[in-house]
Write a protein that holds these residues in place. Structure first.
Motif, PDB file in Angstrom:
ATOM      1  N   UNK A  93      -5.106  56.901 -38.897  1.00 44.23           N
ATOM      2  CA  UNK A  93      -5.493  57.407 -37.413  1.00 44.23           C
ATOM      3  C   UNK A  93      -5.934  58.701 -38.649  1.00 44.23           C
ATOM      4  N   UNK A  94      -4.987  58.969 -39.816  1.00 42.11           N
ATOM      5  CA  UNK A  94      -5.163  60.985 -40.223  1.00 42.11           C
ATOM      6  C   UNK A  94      -5.516  60.594 -41.155  1.00 42.11           C
ATOM      7  N   UNK A  95      -6.480  59.554 -41.671  1.00 36.65           N
ATOM      8  CA  UNK A  95      -6.817  59.412 -43.165  1.00 36.65           C
ATOM      9  C   UNK A  95      -8.371  60.361 -42.988  1.00 36.65           C
ATOM     10  N   UNK A  96      -8.267  61.345 -42.380  1.00 36.32           N
ATOM     11  CA  UNK A  96      -9.680  61.449 -43.097  1.00 36.32           C
ATOM     12  C   UNK A  96      -9.923  62.603 -44.242  1.00 36.32           C
ATOM     13  N   UNK A  97     -11.369  62.620 -43.635  1.00 32.47           N
ATOM     14  CA  UNK A  97     -12.168  63.155 -45.131  1.00 32.47           C
ATOM     15  C   UNK A  97     -11.635  64.805 -45.768  1.00 32.47           C
ATOM     16  N   UNK A  98     -11.798  64.645 -46.792  1.00 34.77           N
ATOM     17  CA  UNK A  98     -11.666  66.433 -47.548  1.00 34.77           C
ATOM     18  C   UNK A  98     -11.985  67.164 -46.918  1.00 34.77           C
ATOM     19  N   UNK A  99     -13.460  67.620 -45.957  1.00 35.02           N
ATOM     20  CA  UNK A  99     -13.794  68.195 -45.372  1.00 35.02           C
ATOM     21  C   UNK A  99     -13.360  68.753 -43.556  1.00 35.02           C
ATOM     22  N   UNK A 100     -12.441  67.829 -43.221  1.00 37.48           N
ATOM     23  CA  UNK A 100     -12.270  67.984 -42.112  1.00 37.48           C
ATOM     24  C   UNK A 100     -11.688  68.576 -42.096  1.00 37.48           C
ATOM     25  N   UNK A 101     -12.143  70.002 -41.161  1.00 37.80           N
ATOM     26  CA  UNK A 101     -11.016  70.947 -40.139  1.00 37.80           C
ATOM     27  C   UNK A 101     -10.204  70.829 -39.779  1.00 37.80           C
ATOM     28  N   UNK A 102      -8.948  70.778 -40.010  1.00 34.84           N
ATOM     29  CA  UNK A 102      -7.380  70.631 -39.840  1.00 34.84           C
ATOM     30  C   UNK A 102      -6.819  71.636 -38.602  1.00 34.84           C
ATOM     31  N   UNK A 103      -6.280  73.435 -39.085  1.00 35.29           N
ATOM     32  CA  UNK A 103      -6.211  74.274 -38.356  1.00 35.29           C
ATOM     33  C   UNK A 103      -6.907  74.965 -38.244  1.00 35.29           C
ATOM     34  N   UNK A 104      -8.037  75.462 -36.933  1.00 34.22           N
ATOM     35  CA  UNK A 104      -8.613  76.158 -37.123  1.00 34.22           C
ATOM     36  C   UNK A 104      -8.348  77.799 -36.975  1.00 34.22           C
ATOM     37  N   UNK A 105      -7.186  78.073 -36.317  1.00 35.89           N
ATOM     38  CA  UNK A 105      -6.924  79.307 -36.531  1.00 35.89           C
ATOM     39  C   UNK A 105      -7.226  80.006 -37.793  1.00 35.89           C
ATOM     40  N   UNK A 106      -6.355  79.584 -38.818  1.00 34.93           N
ATOM     41  CA  UNK A 106      -5.870  79.805 -40.719  1.00 34.93           C
ATOM     42  C   UNK A 106      -7.620  79.148 -41.257  1.00 34.93           C
ATOM     43  N   UNK A 107      -8.462  77.785 -40.257  1.00 32.92           N
ATOM     44  CA  UNK A 107      -9.497  77.611 -41.218  1.00 32.92           C
ATOM     45  C   UNK A 107      -8.994  76.544 -42.199  1.00 32.92           C
ATOM     46  N   UNK A 108      -7.840  75.771 -42.499  1.00 33.70           N
ATOM     47  CA  UNK A 108      -7.269  75.168 -43.033  1.00 33.70           C
ATOM     48  C   UNK A 108      -8.185  73.597 -43.001  1.00 33.70           C
ATOM     49  N   UNK A 109      -8.499  72.949 -44.717  1.00 33.50           N
ATOM     50  CA  UNK A 109      -9.284  71.880 -44.272  1.00 33.50           C
ATOM     51  C   UNK A 109      -8.069  71.085 -45.165  1.00 33.50           C
ATOM     52  N   UNK A 110      -8.562  69.636 -44.922  1.00 35.09           N
ATOM     53  CA  UNK A 110      -7.386  68.405 -45.043  1.00 35.09           C
ATOM     54  C   UNK A 110      -7.290  68.462 -46.327  1.00 35.09           C
TER      55      UNK A 110
END
Length: 460
Positions: free
Chosen positions: A367-384
């Motif tokens: 389920x969490x095997x997401x693309x590198x460019x996916x935004x994970x933390x919206x608050x701080x703009x952190x990507x996978x």
């Protein structure tokens, strides 16, 4: 309204309402504190409003919720709505009420803050038009509104058939239901089938929802993966892979639901002992059968303790209320045992289908095997990719990755990104998710004006 009570209850869902009602009916001085304007929690949100008959499409749910609320108002417990609790510890809570912080003390505390939809990042999940299925249901209960069609519903969880049947019954154009449940879930859930026979109404309710979907001829895509929300500035299309083929649907709204997890920010802030559930993949506070936590005078009830649904949550609240009354010598053990007996019978019925449901709705392993460019933390703009880089650099604990990337340092304190941070890191390290630990939570649990904290310090 006083500031010292026998019992303080946080949360006005079915569990908190029953905990407060039961304790008050047994002679305790009780206060229930909740951030909403009306009692009911999420499942029975606004159930006592004049427009509830139009906004609760299941009449039995409405009647049950109204009965729980009516019992609470007749119990004699105090009620403090529109109050945001931002700190809790044994003996007291701090809440923001009418633009000031109020301190309320109690001999015992029941945390009944409920559950939340599991936040799962994917390509396009931050686009306008993408929201949780639960949020879509709340929109209808609050304002009588349905999401704009065409709507695509995607994920794997109990709200998928619920949301689908509600939208179809409301005349909304549902373009597709994209089911991400792995085929293995069906096999794993078979052992739980006998338990469903102990709660026939539960099964009939689910069957009725599926019947609505079936008769509407809405396309249902099974065993799907790689959900993507696409569009220029807002959602326009939803794409998924199923049976090695790509399916794409035009959509104005995407309702996503990947199951439900306990709200553990308060329980983690207080340092209660937690355990990991390997089936539903979430942390939950360790409690005994009555809701007593690892910390003296602190109880955890309802879906906060473990996600079992509304009926079981109400029972858990009652169990806690009885136990606190016993601890404070307002009732004897024989009376407590007598009260528990009826609740335990109802609880057993409510829990009977859960083995089946938990395995049917278990999250997919990838389920969490997401693309590198996916935004994970919206608050701080952190990507996978930022999380994976931190792991490669030697950060092997959730809080270490948080410090390195700032993932989880925003206003929500990891509420929306904490589970993803742990899961993505565990995949990168090829280790069990519990080995990553969980993010530390510090007060204030929810954002409040600094002036309220400083004013409290001056008066304290």
């Amino acid at each position: 309204m006083q500031d010292q009570y026998d019992l303080v209850v946080i949360g006005a869902g079915p569990s908190g309402l029953n905990a407060a009602s039961t304790a008050a009916e047994n002679g305790l001085e009780v206060i229930l504190v909740d951030e909403q304007e009306m009692p009911g929690g999420q499942i029975y949100r606004n159930v006592t409003s004049p427009k509830a008959p139009d906004r609760f499409l299941q009449a039995d749910d409405r009647k049950t919720g109204q009965a729980i609320v009516a019992r609470f108002f007749n119990s004699g417990a105090d009620y403090l709505p529109n109050s945001l609790v931002w700190f809790a510890e044994p003996g007291r809570i701090l809440c923001s009420c009418h633009n000031r912080t109020r301190e309320i003390r109690g001999q015992y505390l029941v945390v009944a803050t409920g559950a939340m939809e599991r936040p799962v990042p994917f390509t396009g999940w931050t686009l306008p038009g993408v929201m949780g299925a639960g949020a879509g249901d709340i929109l209808h209960k609050d304002a009588g509104l349905f999401p704009k069609g065409p709507v695509v519903i995607a994920g794997n969880g109990p709200l998928i058939p619920l949301a689908g049947s509600h939208l179809i019954s409301g005349g909304v154009d549902v373009a597709a239901v994209i089911d991400t449940a792995p085929a293995a879930n069906m096999i794993a859930s078979i052992t739980g089938l006998p338990g469903t026979l102990r709660d026939i109404p539960f099964m009939l309710k689910g069957a009725g929802m599926m019947k609505t979907l079936l008769f509407s001829k809405t396309p249902v895509i099974r065993n799907a993966k790689q959900i993507q929300a696409l569009g220029n500035g807002r959602l326009e299309r939803v794409k998924a892979v199923s049976a090695k083929s790509v399916r794409e649907f035009n959509a104005s709204t995407l309702l996503v639901h990947q199951g439900v997890i306990p709200r553990t920010h308060f329980t983690r802030m207080m340092g209660l002992a937690h355990e990991w559930d390997p089936v539903q993949r979430y942390w939950y506070p360790r409690t005994n059968a009555r809701g007593k936590s690892s910390m003296e005078r602190v109880y955890v009830a309802g879906d906060t303790a473990f996600v079992h649904g509304a009926q079981a949550s109400a029972c858990k609240g009652s169990m806690a209320g009885i136990d606190v009354a016993l601890k404070l010598n307002m009732i004897g053990y024989d009376e407590a045992k007598s009260q528990w007996a009826g609740v335990e019978k109802e609880m057993a019925k409510a829990l009977a289908p859960r083995r089946f449901a938990d395995r049917w709705f278990a999250p997919a392993p990838d389920l969490y095997d997401v693309d590198d460019q996916v935004m994970v933390c919206r608050c701080e703009g952190v990507k996978a990719k930022d999380i994976r880089e931190a792991v490669a650099q030697g950060c092997h604990q959730a809080d270490e990755i948080k410090i390195r990337t700032r993932c989880g340092m925003g206003p929500c304190q990891g509420r929306m990104c904490g589970p993803a941070l742990a899961e993505i890191s565990a995949l990168a390290l090829d280790c069990p998710v519990p080995d990553m630990g969980a993010l530390n939570i510090r007060p204030p649990v929810r954002p409040i004006p600094f002036a309220q904290i400083s004013a409290l310090a001056k008066t304290g």
